[in-house]
Design an enzyme around this catalytic site. Structure first.
Site, PDB file in Angstrom:
ATOM      1  N   ASP A   1       0.811  -1.217   0.000  1.00  0.00           N
ATOM      2  CA  ASP A   1       0.000   0.000   0.000  1.00  0.00           C
ATOM      3  C   ASP A   1       0.848   1.272   0.000  1.00  0.00           C
ATOM      4  O   ASP A   1       2.056   1.229   0.207  1.00  0.00           O
ATOM      5  CB  ASP A   1      -0.961   0.002   1.211  1.00  0.00           C
ATOM      6  CG  ASP A   1      -0.310  -0.527   2.484  1.00  0.00           C
ATOM      7  OD1 ASP A   1       0.930  -0.503   2.573  1.00  0.00           O
ATOM      8  OD2 ASP A   1      -1.035  -0.957   3.383  1.00  0.00           O
TER       9      ASP A   1
ATOM     10  N   ASN B   1      -7.544  -2.978  14.319  1.00  0.00           N
ATOM     11  CA  ASN B   1      -8.939  -3.241  13.931  1.00  0.00           C
ATOM     12  C   ASN B   1      -9.044  -4.444  12.981  1.00  0.00           C
ATOM     13  O   ASN B   1     -10.099  -4.706  12.421  1.00  0.00           O
ATOM     14  CB  ASN B   1      -9.571  -1.999  13.279  1.00  0.00           C
ATOM     15  CG  ASN B   1      -8.907  -1.625  11.961  1.00  0.00           C
ATOM     16  OD1 ASN B   1      -7.933  -2.263  11.540  1.00  0.00           O
ATOM     17  ND2 ASN B   1      -9.433  -0.610  11.296  1.00  0.00           N
TER      18      ASN B   1
ATOM     19  N   HIS C   1      -7.280  -4.864  10.125  1.00  0.00           N
ATOM     20  CA  HIS C   1      -7.006  -4.628   8.697  1.00  0.00           C
ATOM     21  C   HIS C   1      -5.721  -5.323   8.261  1.00  0.00           C
ATOM     22  O   HIS C   1      -4.807  -5.535   9.042  1.00  0.00           O
ATOM     23  CB  HIS C   1      -7.010  -3.133   8.344  1.00  0.00           C
ATOM     24  CG  HIS C   1      -5.830  -2.336   8.796  1.00  0.00           C
ATOM     25  ND1 HIS C   1      -5.925  -1.006   9.126  1.00  0.00           N
ATOM     26  CD2 HIS C   1      -4.525  -2.645   8.973  1.00  0.00           C
ATOM     27  CE1 HIS C   1      -4.738  -0.550   9.462  1.00  0.00           C
ATOM     28  NE2 HIS C   1      -3.864  -1.531   9.383  1.00  0.00           N
TER      29      HIS C   1
ATOM     30  N   GLU D   1      -9.860  -2.077   5.416  1.00  0.00           N
ATOM     31  CA  GLU D   1     -10.487  -1.842   6.710  1.00  0.00           C
ATOM     32  C   GLU D   1     -11.710  -2.750   6.882  1.00  0.00           C
ATOM     33  O   GLU D   1     -12.195  -3.333   5.901  1.00  0.00           O
ATOM     34  CB  GLU D   1     -10.925  -0.363   6.801  1.00  0.00           C
ATOM     35  CG  GLU D   1      -9.798   0.645   6.570  1.00  0.00           C
ATOM     36  CD  GLU D   1      -8.806   0.752   7.743  1.00  0.00           C
ATOM     37  OE1 GLU D   1      -8.703  -0.192   8.553  1.00  0.00           O
ATOM     38  OE2 GLU D   1      -8.116   1.777   7.820  1.00  0.00           O
TER      39      GLU D   1
HETATM   40  C1  F6R Z   1       1.476  -1.491   6.133  1.00  0.00           C
HETATM   41  C2  F6R Z   1       0.161  -2.117   6.215  1.00  0.00           C
HETATM   42  C3  F6R Z   1      -0.628  -2.138   7.485  1.00  0.00           C
HETATM   43  C4  F6R Z   1       0.212  -2.431   8.723  1.00  0.00           C
HETATM   44  C5  F6R Z   1      -0.659  -2.432   9.961  1.00  0.00           C
HETATM   45  C6  F6R Z   1       0.150  -2.669  11.224  1.00  0.00           C
HETATM   46  O1  F6R Z   1       2.016  -1.617   4.833  1.00  0.00           O
HETATM   47  O2  F6R Z   1      -0.309  -2.587   5.227  1.00  0.00           O
HETATM   48  O3  F6R Z   1      -1.650  -3.099   7.358  1.00  0.00           O
HETATM   49  O4  F6R Z   1       0.819  -3.679   8.568  1.00  0.00           O
HETATM   50  O5  F6R Z   1      -1.315  -1.206  10.075  1.00  0.00           O
HETATM   51  O6  F6R Z   1       1.028  -1.606  11.404  1.00  0.00           O
HETATM   52  P1  F6R Z   1       2.169  -1.642  12.527  1.00  0.00           P
HETATM   53  O7  F6R Z   1       3.143  -2.681  12.087  1.00  0.00           O
HETATM   54  O8  F6R Z   1       2.775  -0.260  12.483  1.00  0.00           O
HETATM   55  O9  F6R Z   1       1.508  -1.974  13.801  1.00  0.00           O
END
Ligand code: F6R
Length: 255
Positions: free
Chosen positions: A73, A142, A144, A149
């Protein structure tokens, strides 16, 4: 094993062990299959994994000249040289520290004039290779994966999405203020992620314990995007003690 759950769980002691374990698996694949198509994530969780890969490259010269990468992303509106863009993150944490050619690294362009054409091209790129060989994922509090989401259709492909308020709040720590956190992102869809041949979902820390408990114990549902991974044949959750702290020891080893 709870009915319907096919995910394997690798339980590691702490964040350092999680990073070492994951880096070792990636390195094995890079060495075996020089033309590896590797799906990458950003955020806090994989930072240490990239550090291990960079360190290995420095010491052992493992080469990435034939490896191709595909990031999950990117924020809409941030340029590749914006310190909070995922382009910038990848350059800083990994790409500048290994010998991968820039032309082999793929990240959605959040500044594309035609964002839907950008999404279509990105999806086509992944279709061309029949899905990445190994996808690294983190998980949002959450549930995702990527920026898919809760409520995202499991059939979704690469698309522009609006970030949930909780995700913007979670990611505020990287920005000066909540207002600076972009409201939209381009993300691989859930169907895009499920095209991967193998998936590692990494989880570390107590703040992920609740979502990991939900992921393992709840049924597949669009309200919990990561639960789509139960529909895939080759998913491994790599979690440390803190992320598994809502389970009894026996319960966790039972899966
Ligand atoms: C990042 C992504 C997100 C993160 C998720 C967890 O490329 O796709 O899904 O993996 O938000 O983020 P952290 O590792 O910062 O807790």
């Amino acid at each position: 094993m709870k009915e319907g759950i096919k995910m394997k769980i690798v339980k590691v002691k702490d964040y350092d062990e999680l990073c070492q374990w994951t880096a070792k698996q990636i390195l094995q694949k890079v060495r075996q299959d020089k033309k590896l198509h590797l799906g990458l994530a950003t955020g806090s969780t994989p930072e240490g994994v990239y550090q291990y890969l960079a360190e290995d490259h420095r010491k052992n010269k493992t080469s990435y000249r034939q490896v191709f990468t595909y990031n999950l992303d990117e924020y809409v509106g941030l340029s590749a040289d914006h310190p909070n863009s995922y382009h910038y993150y990848m350059n800083q944490h990994l790409f500048q520290k290994i010998d991968i050619p820039e032309s082999h690294t793929h990240i959605p362009n959040g500044l594309a004039k035609d964002l839907s054409a950008e999404c279509e091209q990105y999806e086509a790129l992944i279709d061309q290779i029949n899905g990445v060989d190994l996808q690294i994922l983190g998980i949002g509090t959450n549930g995702h994966i990527g920026f898919n989401e809760p409520g995202t259709l499991f059939g979704s492909h690469t698309q522009v999405v609006e970030l949930a308020p909780s995700t913007r709040k979670d990611n505020q720590r990287f920005f000066d203020s909540l207002d600076d956190v972009p409201t939209h992102a381009i993300t691989m869809g859930i169907a895009t992620i499920l095209k991967s041949k193998q998936i590692f979902l990494l989880a570390t820390g107590e703040h992920k314990a609740n979502i990991i408990k939900r992921l393992i114990t709840e049924n597949v549902s669009q309200d919990l995007p990561a639960s789509a991974l139960k529909l895939h044949r080759n998913v491994t959750i790599v979690a440390d003690h803190a992320a598994l702290s809502q389970f009894d020891k026996d319960e966790v080893f039972g899966f």
